[in-house]
Design a protein around this motif. Structure first.
Motif, PDB file in Angstrom:
ATOM      1  N   THR A 140       1.756  10.768  -8.203  1.00 57.38           N
ATOM      2  CA  THR A 140       1.025  10.079  -7.238  1.00 57.38           C
ATOM      3  C   THR A 140       1.929   8.750  -6.734  1.00 57.38           C
ATOM      4  O   THR A 140       2.926   8.499  -7.236  1.00 57.38           O
ATOM      5  N   GLU A 141       1.497   8.373  -5.619  1.00 59.41           N
ATOM      6  CA  GLU A 141       2.145   7.134  -5.135  1.00 59.41           C
ATOM      7  C   GLU A 141       2.143   5.976  -6.368  1.00 59.41           C
ATOM      8  O   GLU A 141       3.188   5.407  -6.074  1.00 59.41           O
ATOM      9  N   ASP A 142       1.114   5.771  -6.921  1.00 58.14           N
ATOM     10  CA  ASP A 142       1.019   4.786  -7.618  1.00 58.14           C
ATOM     11  C   ASP A 142       1.858   4.959  -8.643  1.00 58.14           C
ATOM     12  O   ASP A 142       2.521   4.044  -9.344  1.00 58.14           O
ATOM     13  N   ARG A 143       2.032   6.269  -9.156  1.00 64.23           N
ATOM     14  CA  ARG A 143       3.113   6.572 -10.174  1.00 64.23           C
ATOM     15  C   ARG A 143       4.329   6.335 -10.028  1.00 64.23           C
ATOM     16  O   ARG A 143       5.372   5.583 -10.731  1.00 64.23           O
ATOM     17  N   LEU A 144       4.700   6.520  -8.686  1.00 67.28           N
ATOM     18  CA  LEU A 144       6.286   6.250  -7.950  1.00 67.28           C
ATOM     19  C   LEU A 144       6.369   4.707  -8.220  1.00 67.28           C
ATOM     20  O   LEU A 144       7.294   4.489  -8.432  1.00 67.28           O
ATOM     21  N   LEU A 145       5.251   3.958  -7.707  1.00 62.93           N
ATOM     22  CA  LEU A 145       5.618   2.704  -7.322  1.00 62.93           C
ATOM     23  C   LEU A 145       5.741   2.006  -8.900  1.00 62.93           C
ATOM     24  O   LEU A 145       6.740   1.005  -8.947  1.00 62.93           O
ATOM     25  N   ALA A 146       4.906   2.274  -9.823  1.00 60.66           N
ATOM     26  CA  ALA A 146       5.255   2.134 -11.139  1.00 60.66           C
ATOM     27  C   ALA A 146       6.327   2.303 -11.882  1.00 60.66           C
ATOM     28  O   ALA A 146       7.242   1.418 -12.434  1.00 60.66           O
ATOM     29  N   ALA A 147       6.946   3.457 -11.595  1.00 60.73           N
ATOM     30  CA  ALA A 147       7.948   3.703 -12.300  1.00 60.73           C
ATOM     31  C   ALA A 147       9.379   3.107 -11.631  1.00 60.73           C
ATOM     32  O   ALA A 147      10.158   2.620 -12.224  1.00 60.73           O
ATOM     33  N   CYS A 148       9.008   2.612 -10.415  1.00 66.95           N
ATOM     34  CA  CYS A 148      10.276   2.042  -9.510  1.00 66.95           C
ATOM     35  C   CYS A 148      10.135   0.306  -9.949  1.00 66.95           C
ATOM     36  O   CYS A 148      11.161  -0.211 -10.330  1.00 66.95           O
ATOM     37  N   ALA A 149       9.100   0.013 -10.255  1.00 68.73           N
ATOM     38  CA  ALA A 149       8.804  -1.269 -10.764  1.00 68.73           C
ATOM     39  C   ALA A 149       9.518  -1.506 -12.060  1.00 68.73           C
ATOM     40  O   ALA A 149      10.234  -2.599 -12.411  1.00 68.73           O
ATOM     41  N   ARG A 150       9.641  -0.357 -12.898  1.00 68.83           N
ATOM     42  CA  ARG A 150      10.121  -0.629 -14.256  1.00 68.83           C
ATOM     43  C   ARG A 150      11.279  -0.624 -14.319  1.00 68.83           C
ATOM     44  O   ARG A 150      12.240  -1.281 -14.994  1.00 68.83           O
ATOM     45  N   GLN A 151      12.101  -0.069 -13.214  1.00 68.21           N
ATOM     46  CA  GLN A 151      13.686  -0.109 -13.073  1.00 68.21           C
ATOM     47  C   GLN A 151      13.883  -1.212 -12.307  1.00 68.21           C
ATOM     48  O   GLN A 151      15.241  -1.056 -11.926  1.00 68.21           O
ATOM     49  N   GLY A 152      13.114  -2.032 -11.756  1.00 69.41           N
ATOM     50  CA  GLY A 152      13.653  -3.395 -11.032  1.00 69.41           C
ATOM     51  C   GLY A 152      13.822  -3.052  -9.608  1.00 69.41           C
ATOM     52  O   GLY A 152      14.293  -3.705  -8.821  1.00 69.41           O
ATOM     53  N   VAL A 153      13.196  -1.815  -9.111  1.00 71.93           N
ATOM     54  CA  VAL A 153      13.220  -1.488  -7.776  1.00 71.93           C
ATOM     55  C   VAL A 153      11.974  -1.637  -6.875  1.00 71.93           C
ATOM     56  O   VAL A 153      10.961  -1.353  -7.042  1.00 71.93           O
ATOM     57  N   ALA A 154      12.472  -2.565  -5.916  1.00 76.25           N
ATOM     58  CA  ALA A 154      11.214  -3.115  -4.745  1.00 76.25           C
ATOM     59  C   ALA A 154      11.282  -2.056  -3.824  1.00 76.25           C
ATOM     60  O   ALA A 154      12.392  -1.946  -3.000  1.00 76.25           O
ATOM     61  N   LEU A 155       9.910  -1.529  -3.264  1.00 68.94           N
ATOM     62  CA  LEU A 155      10.092  -0.458  -2.084  1.00 68.94           C
ATOM     63  C   LEU A 155       8.664  -0.842  -1.742  1.00 68.94           C
ATOM     64  O   LEU A 155       7.820  -1.932  -2.117  1.00 68.94           O
ATOM     65  N   ARG A 156       8.173   0.040  -0.916  1.00 68.19           N
ATOM     66  CA  ARG A 156       6.738  -0.183  -0.368  1.00 68.19           C
ATOM     67  C   ARG A 156       5.882   1.253  -0.341  1.00 68.19           C
ATOM     68  O   ARG A 156       6.429   2.195   0.101  1.00 68.19           O
ATOM     69  N   GLY A 157       4.586   1.145  -0.414  1.00 67.67           N
ATOM     70  CA  GLY A 157       3.900   2.250  -0.578  1.00 67.67           C
ATOM     71  C   GLY A 157       3.535   2.806   0.943  1.00 67.67           C
ATOM     72  O   GLY A 157       3.400   1.655   1.832  1.00 67.67           O
ATOM     73  N   LEU A 158       3.145   3.913   1.005  1.00 67.55           N
ATOM     74  CA  LEU A 158       2.542   4.260   2.493  1.00 67.55           C
ATOM     75  C   LEU A 158       1.107   4.102   2.611  1.00 67.55           C
ATOM     76  O   LEU A 158       0.790   3.932   3.690  1.00 67.55           O
ATOM     77  N   THR A 159       0.117   4.285   1.476  1.00 68.87           N
ATOM     78  CA  THR A 159      -0.981   4.459   1.861  1.00 68.87           C
ATOM     79  C   THR A 159      -1.886   3.170   2.391  1.00 68.87           C
ATOM     80  O   THR A 159      -2.470   3.124   3.114  1.00 68.87           O
ATOM     81  N   GLU A 160      -1.040   2.151   2.165  1.00 64.60           N
ATOM     82  CA  GLU A 160      -1.654   0.703   2.672  1.00 64.60           C
ATOM     83  C   GLU A 160      -1.518   0.664   4.182  1.00 64.60           C
ATOM     84  O   GLU A 160      -2.000  -0.128   4.916  1.00 64.60           O
ATOM     85  N   LEU A 161      -0.714   1.684   4.659  1.00 63.02           N
ATOM     86  CA  LEU A 161      -0.501   1.489   6.052  1.00 63.02           C
ATOM     87  C   LEU A 161      -1.237   1.987   7.037  1.00 63.02           C
ATOM     88  O   LEU A 161      -1.180   2.249   8.206  1.00 63.02           O
ATOM     89  N   THR A 172      16.802   6.964  -8.009  1.00 63.76           N
ATOM     90  CA  THR A 172      16.798   8.180  -8.559  1.00 63.76           C
ATOM     91  C   THR A 172      16.070   8.171 -10.057  1.00 63.76           C
ATOM     92  O   THR A 172      15.433   9.044 -10.271  1.00 63.76           O
ATOM     93  N   THR A 173      16.555   7.238 -10.888  1.00 62.27           N
ATOM     94  CA  THR A 173      16.110   7.441 -12.200  1.00 62.27           C
ATOM     95  C   THR A 173      14.558   7.206 -12.143  1.00 62.27           C
ATOM     96  O   THR A 173      13.643   8.019 -12.880  1.00 62.27           O
ATOM     97  N   ALA A 174      13.858   6.449 -11.455  1.00 64.74           N
ATOM     98  CA  ALA A 174      12.545   6.042 -11.294  1.00 64.74           C
ATOM     99  C   ALA A 174      11.787   7.416 -10.502  1.00 64.74           C
ATOM    100  O   ALA A 174      10.766   7.723 -11.194  1.00 64.74           O
ATOM    101  N   LEU A 175      12.419   8.012  -9.484  1.00 65.55           N
ATOM    102  CA  LEU A 175      11.804   8.942  -8.827  1.00 65.55           C
ATOM    103  C   LEU A 175      11.802  10.096  -9.783  1.00 65.55           C
ATOM    104  O   LEU A 175      10.720  10.852  -9.855  1.00 65.55           O
ATOM    105  N   ALA A 176      12.856  10.539 -10.275  1.00 62.39           N
ATOM    106  CA  ALA A 176      12.912  11.625 -11.246  1.00 62.39           C
ATOM    107  C   ALA A 176      11.912  11.598 -12.388  1.00 62.39           C
ATOM    108  O   ALA A 176      11.138  12.627 -12.578  1.00 62.39           O
TER     109      ALA A 176
END
Length: 466
Positions: A405-426, A457-461
């Protein structure tokens, strides 16, 4: 003691109780405790402060000596008197907004590589501007913007974006957000009630339109851009990103461009074209601005935020003649005018073609980065990248049949210190809509980008179970 120390001003409020020395000691002690005199701050000479306060020099010397014994001041022969480094009370945090943490890897969309800011060119232009500046440059500015910048932009936009504009139709604003807010207010004051906005689209800008009292009509977006056939005759304006739709990254199809212009001519409506990253097309020449096809019905908006840096707060609007004066008046009422010297420096960069050279160099860097990002995404199952080769971000969506899910992707990126943005809020309504993330590839410095890609890549994988 050097004479220039005596010229320093120090604001000291002496109380009404006690002798002069005691009142001076109390005032200085309280100023240090309250932080008004910070550690390391140099105080005036005893002669200088005595002259400012109308006291005897001996009184000031005795007060300094007393506070030095108490640990509030430091006196060094030949170096003067400074405030000692004493512990300060923690500032109250109630009511103060939290300072956002700086991400380790900044892959948020829409941000340029500010480490590549053309500092040398900016400094050279600044020297030329200041060297030739007349005194009036340092006075109150023009609400419409400096004519030098408006003239430079008229030529530049016509040459690079196909925009039809003279300096009299351009208004300089402090960022696209301000321009959008001013224009929305002008439209509302003129009787506009409903405007169309892309769905999905930038939620911050959508909220700005609504705050002006306008009702927003969602305009669905597909692989050909905004579905302009959904526009109604009573819609007063359409806010679009036709060159590189935000966030999907698709350009508005040529037939839809024609239909959009025809709708505006037939109804008298206004098209607001946000050309936020139109300079960055990587597989061919950038698509020309929509404004050139209907200059009397399109408000063209551009910005230096994506080419130079958002801190400059420099953006521009090319307006139909009927809207130019109302927007200038709204700008004057909002904040009088945009800072002047930055306008003159940008005008110099444009006319000297240093601005073009900077954009060409950035285009090469960002094209390489985008290719590297797409290679990484293509190797991960359950993810799909979208959009033409353009802009500063890529939309990556999730396979709806997958488990992530999008939330899972965002959480995994946050754990890796990666800042990006989710789509659904748009989206206007996220229910049942595609999930994904917007990955910016421009913000990290050149040497930091490989590490940012590794962390992404680590976060998304991990989030996709691969």
């Amino acid at each position: 003691m050097p004479e220039h120390w005596a010229s320093w001003d120090l604001h000291v409020e002496l109380g009404a109780e006690g002798g002069r020395r005691r009142r001076l000691e109390d005032a200085l002690r309280e100023a240090v405790r309250a932080g008004r005199l910070s550690p390391g701050a140099r105080l005036p000479s005893t002669r200088g402060l005595a002259h400012q306060l109308g006291l005897a020099r001996g009184t000031v010397s005795a007060a300094y000596d007393q506070l030095a014994e108490e640990g509030y001041l430091t006196i060094r022969a030949g170096s003067g008197t400074t405030v000692a480094d004493i512990p300060q009370p923690a500032p109250a945090s109630a009511g103060r907004p939290a300072t956002p943490a700086t991400p380790r890897h900044d892959l948020r969309p829409g941000l340029p590589d500010i480490s590549a800011f053309p500092t040398r060119a900016w400094l050279a232009a600044t020297r030329r501007v200041l060297g030739a500046a007349r005194p009036e440059v340092f006075g109150a500015g023009d609400p419409q913007g400096r004519v030098e910048l408006r003239t430079a932009l008229a030529g530049y936009l016509g040459r690079t974006r196909g925009v039809v504009a003279g300096p009299e139709r351009i208004v300089i604003v402090s960022g696209y957000y301000q321009g959008l807010s001013l224009l929305s207010g002008v439209l509302a004051a003129a009787g506009t009630r409903t405007v169309a906005v892309e769905d999905p689209g930038h939620n911050l800008f959508r909220d700005a339109v609504r705050r002006a009292g306008l009702t927003t009509l969602p305009l669905p977006v597909d692989h050909h851009g905004a579905q302009v056939d959904a526009l109604t005759p009573d819609t007063g304006a359409a806010f679009l990103t036709p060159t590189h739709q935000y966030p999907t990254g698709v350009p508005l199809h040529a037939r839809r461009r024609q239909a959009l212009s025809a709708w505006a001519r037939a109804t008298g409506a206004v098209i607001v074209e946000d050309d936020y990253d139109g300079e960055y097309r990587y597989d061919r020449q950038p698509v020309g601005a929509l404004q050139g096809t209907a200059p009397d019905h399109v408000v063209y908006c551009g910005t230096a935020s994506k080419t130079l840096g958002p801190a400059l707060r420099l953006a521009w609007m090319v307006l139909p003649p009927r809207l130019a004066l109302p927007v200038v008046r709204a700008k004057q009422a909002a904040d009088l005018y945009t800072e002047t010297l930055g306008q003159l420096v940008l005008a110099d960069l444009i006319t000297s073609h240093a601005y073009d050279r900077h954009i060409r160099a950035a285009r090469l860097r960002y094209r390489r980065r985008r290719h590297l990002l797409l290679d990484r995404v293509a190797a991960l199952p359950g993810l799909t990248a979208h959009g033409v080769p353009a802009g500063l971000h890529t939309l990556v969506t999730l396979d709806p049949s997958g488990s992530s899910t999008e939330d899972r992707l965002l959480a995994a990126c946050a754990r890796q210190g990666v800042a990006l943005r989710g789509l659904t809020e748009l989206h206007h309504d996220a229910a049942g809509r595609p999930q994904g993330v917007l990955v910016g590839f421009a913000a990290p410095a050149e040497r930091a980008y490989p590490a940012a890609l590794d962390a992404l890549t680590t976060a998304l994988a991990g989030a996709c179970g691969s």
